[in-house]
Each structure stands twice: as C-alpha cells, then as structure tokens.
Design a protein around this motif. Sequence first.
Motif, PDB file in Angstrom:
ATOM      1  N   ILE A 250      34.460  42.597  48.007  1.00  0.00           N
ATOM      2  CA  ILE A 250      34.197  44.016  47.729  1.00  0.00           C
ATOM      3  C   ILE A 250      35.037  44.550  46.565  1.00  0.00           C
ATOM      4  O   ILE A 250      34.684  45.552  45.931  1.00  0.00           O
ATOM      5  N   ASN A 251      36.127  43.834  46.225  1.00  0.00           N
ATOM      6  CA  ASN A 251      36.936  44.247  45.061  1.00  0.00           C
ATOM      7  C   ASN A 251      36.139  44.229  43.762  1.00  0.00           C
ATOM      8  O   ASN A 251      36.509  44.878  42.790  1.00  0.00           O
ATOM      9  N   LEU A 252      35.029  43.483  43.773  1.00  0.00           N
ATOM     10  CA  LEU A 252      34.153  43.432  42.601  1.00  0.00           C
ATOM     11  C   LEU A 252      33.692  44.841  42.210  1.00  0.00           C
ATOM     12  O   LEU A 252      33.574  45.156  41.021  1.00  0.00           O
ATOM     13  N   LEU A 253      33.465  45.686  43.205  1.00  0.00           N
ATOM     14  CA  LEU A 253      32.996  47.052  42.937  1.00  0.00           C
ATOM     15  C   LEU A 253      34.077  47.858  42.216  1.00  0.00           C
ATOM     16  O   LEU A 253      33.773  48.711  41.381  1.00  0.00           O
ATOM     17  N   GLN A 254      35.330  47.557  42.528  1.00  0.00           N
ATOM     18  CA  GLN A 254      36.446  48.228  41.853  1.00  0.00           C
ATOM     19  C   GLN A 254      36.534  47.761  40.399  1.00  0.00           C
ATOM     20  O   GLN A 254      36.569  48.579  39.481  1.00  0.00           O
ATOM     21  N   THR A 255      36.474  46.440  40.199  1.00  0.00           N
ATOM     22  CA  THR A 255      36.666  45.932  38.830  1.00  0.00           C
ATOM     23  C   THR A 255      35.493  46.319  37.921  1.00  0.00           C
ATOM     24  O   THR A 255      35.648  46.439  36.724  1.00  0.00           O
ATOM     25  N   LYS A 256      34.318  46.551  38.517  1.00  0.00           N
ATOM     26  CA  LYS A 256      33.147  46.932  37.694  1.00  0.00           C
ATOM     27  C   LYS A 256      33.103  48.439  37.440  1.00  0.00           C
ATOM     28  O   LYS A 256      32.148  48.939  36.848  1.00  0.00           O
TER      29      LYS A 256
END
Length: 325
Positions: A250-256
């Motif tokens: 879910i950290n992908l949503l932060q980095t994007k």
Amino acid sequence: MVAAVRVHKHGGPEVLTYEQIEVGAPGPGQIKVKNRACGVNYIDTYFRMGMYPSPVGLPFVSGNEGAGEVMAVGPGVTDIKVGDRVGYVTALGGYSEERLMPADRAVKLPDGITFEQAAAMMLKGMTAQYLLRRTYKVERGSTILVHAAAGGVGVILCQWGNALGATVIGTVGSEEKAKIAKANGAHHTILYRNEDFAAKVKEITGGKLCDVVYDGIGKTTFPASLDCIRPLGMFASFGSASGPIEAFNINLLQTKGSLFATRPTLNTYVAKREDLLATAKDLFDVVSSGKVKIPVNQKYPLKDAAKAHKDLEGRGTTGSSILVP
Ligand SMILES: NC(=O)c1ccc[n+]([C@@H]2O[C@H](COP(=O)([O-])OP(=O)(O)OC[C@H]3O[C@@H](n4cnc5c(N)ncnc54)[C@H](OP(=O)(O)O)[C@@H]3O)[C@@H](O)[C@H]2O)c1
C-alpha cells in the motif's frame, strides 16, 4: 417450460447450455418477468468461470441484466404491477425467456427507453453513473482516463464524462476501436497494446496527469495506471478483464502521490432502493436528453450466448451486447 442458458459446471463459453427450464409462480416479494432482451456483461464470464461464486450454487441461469414485461406479481408486491415495463440488474437468472426476481430490484422504464436499450445499459450505465458522479465527482475541467474506451462501460463513461465537461483520454486495443472511442466523446485515444500509455498520458496532459483513472482491465494495466494520476487523485479499479490485480504494498499509493484507491461495485452503490431509483433516473435522464447514446453493437439470439461470451472475451466487441429471447 421456457428456454434459458444455464451453467452446470464452471469453465469456458462452451459450458453455457441452452435448455428448457421450469419457472414457477412468484413468491413473496417477487415478480415474474418476460424478458425482451438480456444484457451481456463481463461479470457474466466471472460467474461462468467460478471466479465469482454463484449465490445459488450449480446449476445456475447465467446473466445479470435485462428488461421485459411483468407477467405476475407475488404476495406483498405493491409498487410493481402486471404489464409494467421494467429493467433490472440482479445476480444471475438473466439469460432466460422468463424469470423470477425480487421486485425491489426492478425499475420501471420510462416510455422513451426501449427494452433493448435498457438491457444494454442498466448494469453498464448505472456503473458509469456511480463512477462519474459518486466514486469521483467529475466536473467541467476534470481530466479522466478511461481504459477499454470502446467497450460497453467505456463508451458510456466517455460520452457522459465529455458531457460533464471533462477532458476524456481513452485507451483502446485497435485503431478501429480508437475511432469508436472518439465518436463516443474521447478527446484523445491511446493504443495501449503498442504504446506506453502512462508516458502518453503525461504527454497529452503536459505533465498534469489525470484526476481519476477508471480501470476495468486490472492485471495488465497495473501499476502503470497509478502513473497516470495526479497527486491526491483517484484510482478507481472497477474490473478485471485481463485478470485480477495481485496483492501490492500500500506504500505504493504514497510514493505515487498520496493517491486514493478504491475497488467499487455497483451492488454497493445501489443496495438501497432509493439509490437504485436515483441512479437509474439519472441514467434515463442523460440517455433521454441524447447526451449519452447506448450503442447495441452486438445482438445474438439467446441460444448463441456462448458465442456472445467468446466474442466479449476475445476483445471482438464494442459498445454493448445483448441476447434476444
Ligand atoms: N465494478 C462494477 O460495478 C462493474 C460494473 C460493470 C462492469 N465492470 C467491469 O468493467 C469492465 C468492462 O466491462 P464490459 O462488460 O463493459 O466489457 P467491455 O469493456 O465491453 O469488454 C472488455 C474489454 O476489455 C479490454 N481488454 C483488455 N485486456 C483484455 C483481456 N486480456 N481480455 C479481454 N478483454 C480485455 C478489451 O478492449 P480493448 O480491445 O480495447 O483492450 C475488451 O473489449 C469489466 O472488467 C467488468 O468486470 C465493473
């Protein structure tokens, strides 16, 4: 006995069996409908394959959308009467000459809406309605990306998004489909089988990216779809035509860019009867106004349901497909 298309075991289109079934009298809260047209949807393939469990086990009558005339009403049904013209979305039972269904899932059709139009849009059009008006509220000046823009839900999203004043970018599988998407309101099209669609979205938007991505493709467009969304924008993953998205960090949503992501389904948005009626009314209004047209580009006799599924899964269809009993 009436003709219907049933699934006795999960599998490919060949498991769709055209046969005679008995349809009894409506029970409490039910109505009996003579189907005039049955909608064909990608979700029908998920049930057929067993990816979505059938609520009634096996065998089941395929199909989740249709329209027809009310033949009989069961005890306790007050707001629907014999002879009413209705359209509906309800789990299974659609591919049949006649069917029983819960009365509270039926919507009366306005005079100007034909049975074929209704069967082609109750599921796909109400999905477009909640995606554009509730999941993310599209407005004048919004930029939206619609995957499979020449498909059933796709052409409705493009037309309606355009009518709301959005800039509409559509991905499509062929040049021919690009023409269809453009004719249905897409301002830009991208051939996502040959081109890096995220790079193309960046180019088209001058780096601003999209407010929302409507993604019914799933596996093959993930995670590239996230690269098409501006910071704090919305990823609406509403289907899996290429297979489901696998588990991701879910950290992908932060980095994007602190993105919002949702996996919505029409069932939730129209679970309450008042929401079903309001969503259907909004759809009927936009279709009656001429702002959104429902192209029925494939029409099959009921007995050819297997061919309809083969064409849909083979990426050979555009707009909506219906079966005619
Ligand atoms: N969550 C909800 O409430 C909801 C409701 C309705 C529909 N849906 C979803 O919306 C999506 C579209 O449904 P639809 O009935 O309107 O279908 P559709 O878009 O008419 O057909 C699917 C399209 O997906 C594209 N596609 C990309 N990769 C594919 C692959 N590997 N296999 C097959 N097709 C592929 C094809 O278009 P190209 O050739 O242009 O790539 C194909 O024509 C589906 O995922 C469906 O489950 C969700």
